[in-house]
Design a protein around this motif. Structure first.
Motif, short mmCIF file in Angstrom:
data_model
loop_
_atom_site.label_atom_id
_atom_site.label_comp_id
_atom_site.label_asym_id
_atom_site.label_seq_id
_atom_site.Cartn_x
_atom_site.Cartn_y
_atom_site.Cartn_z
N THR A 158 -32.55 -1.43 13.09
CA THR A 158 -33.51 -2.52 12.92
C THR A 158 -33.09 -3.38 11.74
N ASP A 159 -33.30 -4.69 11.88
CA ASP A 159 -32.84 -5.62 10.86
C ASP A 159 -34.03 -6.35 10.23
N VAL A 160 -33.95 -7.66 10.13
CA VAL A 160 -34.98 -8.44 9.43
C VAL A 160 -35.98 -9.03 10.42
N THR A 161 -37.09 -9.47 9.89
CA THR A 161 -38.15 -10.08 10.71
C THR A 161 -38.08 -11.60 10.62
N TYR A 162 -38.72 -12.25 11.58
CA TYR A 162 -38.81 -13.71 11.58
C TYR A 162 -39.95 -14.13 12.50
N ASN A 163 -40.37 -15.35 12.41
CA ASN A 163 -41.38 -15.90 13.31
C ASN A 163 -40.71 -16.86 14.28
N GLY A 164 -40.78 -16.53 15.58
CA GLY A 164 -40.11 -17.35 16.58
C GLY A 164 -41.06 -17.74 17.70
N ASP A 165 -40.49 -18.05 18.86
CA ASP A 165 -41.29 -18.48 20.01
C ASP A 165 -42.27 -17.39 20.47
N ASN A 166 -41.92 -16.14 20.22
CA ASN A 166 -42.79 -15.03 20.60
C ASN A 166 -43.58 -14.48 19.41
N GLY A 167 -43.68 -15.27 18.36
CA GLY A 167 -44.43 -14.83 17.19
C GLY A 167 -43.60 -13.93 16.30
N TYR A 168 -44.27 -13.04 15.61
CA TYR A 168 -43.61 -12.15 14.65
C TYR A 168 -42.64 -11.24 15.40
N SER A 169 -41.36 -11.30 15.01
CA SER A 169 -40.31 -10.59 15.76
C SER A 169 -39.36 -9.86 14.82
N LEU A 170 -38.62 -8.92 15.39
CA LEU A 170 -37.69 -8.08 14.62
C LEU A 170 -36.31 -8.12 15.26
N LYS A 171 -35.31 -8.51 14.48
CA LYS A 171 -33.94 -8.52 14.98
C LYS A 171 -33.40 -7.09 15.10
N LEU A 172 -32.57 -6.88 16.14
CA LEU A 172 -32.01 -5.55 16.41
C LEU A 172 -30.49 -5.65 16.47
N LEU A 173 -29.83 -4.72 15.79
CA LEU A 173 -28.37 -4.68 15.79
C LEU A 173 -27.90 -3.54 16.67
N GLY A 174 -27.26 -3.87 17.80
CA GLY A 174 -26.79 -2.84 18.73
C GLY A 174 -25.59 -2.10 18.17
N MET A 175 -25.63 -0.78 18.21
CA MET A 175 -24.59 0.06 17.64
C MET A 175 -23.63 0.66 18.66
N ASP A 176 -23.93 0.49 19.96
CA ASP A 176 -23.10 1.07 21.01
C ASP A 176 -22.24 -0.01 21.66
N LYS A 177 -20.94 0.04 21.36
CA LYS A 177 -20.01 -0.97 21.87
C LYS A 177 -19.98 -0.96 23.39
N GLY A 178 -20.14 -2.15 23.95
CA GLY A 178 -20.10 -2.30 25.40
C GLY A 178 -21.44 -2.06 26.08
N TYR A 179 -22.40 -1.52 25.33
CA TYR A 179 -23.71 -1.22 25.90
C TYR A 179 -24.82 -2.08 25.31
N ASN A 180 -24.78 -2.29 23.99
CA ASN A 180 -25.84 -3.11 23.38
C ASN A 180 -25.38 -3.91 22.17
N ASP A 181 -24.06 -3.95 21.93
CA ASP A 181 -23.58 -4.62 20.72
C ASP A 181 -23.67 -6.15 20.80
N ALA A 182 -24.08 -6.67 21.96
CA ALA A 182 -24.29 -8.12 22.07
C ALA A 182 -25.75 -8.50 21.87
N ALA A 183 -26.56 -7.54 21.44
CA ALA A 183 -28.00 -7.76 21.31
C ALA A 183 -28.34 -8.94 20.41
N LEU A 184 -27.64 -9.07 19.30
CA LEU A 184 -27.97 -10.13 18.34
C LEU A 184 -27.74 -11.51 18.95
#
Length: 252
Positions: A158-184
């Motif tokens: 889990t990374d930092v928070t921000y307020n966006g189109d969906n309100g209060y949100s939390l950025k996520l950093l994917g740790m599994d290459k090829g599975y979720n590392d494009a999440a950001l």
């Protein structure tokens, strides 16, 4: 002739004695080698048993609600990944918050748990949405691709928070290459949504779906996000054998 036979007898005794002694030394060496190997195996076995029993002990000490118990094998995988991420320096040094989403369950069930591993308790047990193209009531398909509108498996930090189109949100950093590392870059984040509710499920036979984000009930978004933000661990589980055998974070 008597002397000759006596001499043969002495020679036989000496040679037999020498053979037995040599054989005994070899046998002694083999026994010592076997003993060392058995000791190593025993030590590793004890170490593994202690590791398993410590995980079971932690799991058994957590007071789950009777109808909302996370499967032990999933908890064990999540904890293993949490510990490996922490050893790799990916999590904060004092990290003790572990979030697990069991996407093998119906989206109408409270399939997300936020654990406090230090205090051994469940902080939140909540509904959580999967991606629109991941499935209807049940998740089936996962992707790491931009615009797929699918959820991504694996471990996140889990990374930092921000307020966006969906309100209060939390950025996520994917740790599994090829599975979720494009999440950001896909903007796969945690946020609140009105469609993640029991009322929505009662009307539509399932909760709503996101564009790939693990969306939570609007009322719980802020407290959950504030609890898990800042380099803690999130694990999205699904019984995908390829992922489970290839993730570096699930290696013992």
């Amino acid at each position: 002739m008597k002397r000759f036979y006596s001499l043969l007898g002495v020679i036989y005794l000496v040679s037999t004695s020498f053979y037995t002694s040599s054989d005994s030394k070899n046998l002694s060496k083999e026994n010592k080698t076997v003993s060392r190997v058995e000791t190593v195996i025993k030590e590793k076995s004890i170490s593994l048993e202690n590791e398993v029993s410590s995980t079971e002990k932690l799991y058994n000490s957590i007071p789950f609600a009777s109808d909302q118990i996370l499967n032990f094998s999933i908890f064990a995988k999540a904890l293993l990944g949490f510990e490996n991420l922490k050893k790799a320096g990916k999590l904060s040094e004092d990290a003790h918050i572990l979030t697990v989403c069991d996407f093998s369950l119906s989206s109408n069930k409270k399939r997300m748990w936020v654990f406090d591993l230090k205090d051994k308790k469940v902080l939140f047990n909540s509904l959580v949405a999967h991606g629109k193209n991941t499935g209807d009531e049940f998740a089936e398909n996962f992707s790491n691709t931009e615009s797929s509108l699918q959820s991504s498996l694996g471990f996140y930090v889990t990374d930092v928070t921000y307020n966006g189109d969906n309100g209060y949100s939390l950025k996520l950093l994917g740790m599994d290459k090829g599975y979720n590392d494009a999440a950001l870059q896909r903007a796969v984040v945690m946020h609140g949504a009105d469609y993640v509710s029991e009322e929505f499920a009662a009307t539509h036979k399932r909760i709503g779906r996101s564009w790939g984000c693990p969306a939570v009930p609007r009322a719980l978004a802020e407290p959950i996000i504030n609890t898990i933000k800042g380099r803690n661990c999130l694990f999205i589980y699904y019984p995908d054998s390829k992922y489970l055998t290839s993730s570096q974070w699930l290696k013992v």
